[in-house]
Design a protein around this motif. Sequence first.
Motif, mmCIF file in Angstrom:
data_model
loop_
_atom_site.group_PDB
_atom_site.id
_atom_site.type_symbol
_atom_site.label_atom_id
_atom_site.label_comp_id
_atom_site.label_asym_id
_atom_site.label_seq_id
_atom_site.Cartn_x
_atom_site.Cartn_y
_atom_site.Cartn_z
ATOM 1 N N THR A 188 0.820 -1.212 0.000
ATOM 2 C CA THR A 188 0.000 0.000 0.000
ATOM 3 C C THR A 188 0.858 1.269 0.000
ATOM 4 O O THR A 188 0.538 2.245 -0.686
ATOM 5 C CB THR A 188 -0.937 -0.002 1.217
ATOM 6 O OG1 THR A 188 -0.182 -0.271 2.407
ATOM 7 C CG2 THR A 188 -2.011 -1.068 1.069
ATOM 8 N N SER A 244 -9.292 1.625 1.296
ATOM 9 C CA SER A 244 -9.084 0.297 0.744
ATOM 10 C C SER A 244 -10.252 -0.066 -0.160
ATOM 11 O O SER A 244 -11.421 0.131 0.197
ATOM 12 C CB SER A 244 -8.951 -0.724 1.875
ATOM 13 O OG SER A 244 -8.741 -2.008 1.337
ATOM 14 N N HIS A 300 -8.551 0.665 7.514
ATOM 15 C CA HIS A 300 -7.795 1.001 6.301
ATOM 16 C C HIS A 300 -8.482 2.119 5.516
ATOM 17 O O HIS A 300 -8.535 2.096 4.290
ATOM 18 C CB HIS A 300 -7.558 -0.229 5.424
ATOM 19 C CG HIS A 300 -6.214 -0.202 4.743
ATOM 20 N ND1 HIS A 300 -5.952 0.578 3.663
ATOM 21 C CD2 HIS A 300 -5.045 -0.830 5.028
ATOM 22 C CE1 HIS A 300 -4.700 0.424 3.280
ATOM 23 N NE2 HIS A 300 -4.117 -0.436 4.106
ATOM 24 N N LYS A 350 -0.294 0.499 6.910
ATOM 25 C CA LYS A 350 -0.743 0.053 8.225
ATOM 26 C C LYS A 350 0.415 -0.388 9.111
ATOM 27 O O LYS A 350 0.451 -0.068 10.306
ATOM 28 C CB LYS A 350 -1.744 -1.091 8.048
ATOM 29 C CG LYS A 350 -2.234 -1.699 9.343
ATOM 30 C CD LYS A 350 -3.225 -2.805 9.058
ATOM 31 C CE LYS A 350 -3.654 -3.503 10.331
ATOM 32 N NZ LYS A 350 -4.655 -4.552 10.086
ATOM 33 N N ARG A 363 -13.726 -5.550 5.968
ATOM 34 C CA ARG A 363 -12.894 -5.629 4.764
ATOM 35 C C ARG A 363 -12.950 -7.030 4.162
ATOM 36 O O ARG A 363 -12.903 -8.032 4.883
ATOM 37 C CB ARG A 363 -11.443 -5.287 5.100
ATOM 38 C CG ARG A 363 -11.223 -3.820 5.441
ATOM 39 C CD ARG A 363 -9.758 -3.536 5.630
ATOM 40 N NE ARG A 363 -9.016 -3.850 4.401
ATOM 41 C CZ ARG A 363 -7.702 -4.057 4.349
ATOM 42 N NH1 ARG A 363 -6.988 -4.022 5.457
ATOM 43 N NH2 ARG A 363 -7.106 -4.325 3.201
#
Length: 459
Positions: free
Chosen positions: A90, A110, A211, A234, A318
């Motif tokens: 990321t 995300s 996220h 993260k 998620r």
Amino acid sequence: MDFQVVVLAGGTAKNLIPLVSKEVPKALLPVANRPVLSYVLEHLEQSNLKDLIVVVEGQEAAVLVGNWISGAYVDRLHVEVAAVPEDVGTAGSLRAIAHHLTAKDIMVVSGDLVSDVPPGAVAAAHRRHDAVVTAMLSSAPVSGPSESGSSTGKDKTKKPGRYNIIGLDPTRQFLLYIATGAEVEKDIRIQKSILRAVGQMEIRADLMDAHLYAFKRSVLQEVLDQKDTFHSLKQDVLPYLVRSQLKSEVLLNGAPQAEENGNQKVNSQSNQVTLSGILANASTPNFHQLSGLGTNGSTRRTHKCCVYIADNSKYCVRLNSIQAFSDINRDVIGEASHLSGYSFSPQNNIIHPSAELGLKTTVGPHCMLGEGSQMGDKCSVKRSVIGRHCRIGSNVKVANSVIMNHVTIGDGCSIQGSVICSNVQLQERVNLKDCQVGAGFVVTAGSDCKGEALAKKEK
């Protein structure tokens, strides 16, 4: 609000094999017969955030995602799809598109987040505190593991997910400590400077980093430039910003200060611990103001790391594992049906008008039957999603499963707790329990499978 929005849509995530493939990247995995990415885009659209950069890992996946967005959101959203190399992480994805980032603040979301928490609330908290980063936290999901890889039938017990250990100030607005991944299993070590400044810290193990972040662009870009080994927002960027928030390590003169020696050690076995008595007058309303006072009354710059904690009534999960894929599909046609965008029948299900049901076939509540699908006689469907243009024979039982598009199922099959990808053929009398079947696979007649992943070998 002068926010630029970046959606990190991933690529063909390895922990989602065999659900993902070169033809179906993660962003296009179906949730209630819609790509998971559509939930993110429409949630942003509802918040009037319509100028987006969608980052996809891998050129082929980016083309597929771009083509879908062009058809689905023409005249609705302004979306730039950017392809980045696979497995850059990321942080690497943002580093690769840094030249596109020009706004004062950047919101990073995300692409696998299914949520009804308004992103505008996170943006407002970020601006209110003039923070360098604001992270959205939500209650950790109570069902199967979602961050520790795939879950198959062999994994019968529901295990608590390994999420985060999070330290908050007494007002629950500032992020003072975060441990993720393998760090969660270790003893907590808190910098003395943090404890001296805040006096009390609430340690939480029941919150998940959703996220969704708001960053001050200038700080984010400098960290990405200076810390070129950082791979994850993260696990690398966020903990770094939190550790350095009471020192002039970030952004000031390019000369980082040494880490303060001496840490306070805290046992993390309990869910919530209060650390107090470090300072008698530590209940300052803003510990960053106190910490900004250096020796001899001089001032130094500090930065703020903030949190927005979603209300427990909100949905926030998620799609980052096979278990989560199944859970979210179940939820969106069940308790979180307001996210689906569909109108439910009086029987609390969704059967497309073009679908055909045979004699004595029942489709129960919290089920979905897609466009053009046909079912034979004496079939039963419970708490399952069936996609478009499927052909299902007679005496077929489907429970707690997701069946994608163009699937053919022979007479007498039983499917429980399984995921069947598109263009699969199940011949007669197949029994599947807690299985995943990859796209285009043929399961031969009479097969009895439990807890298996069945897929074609990649060429």
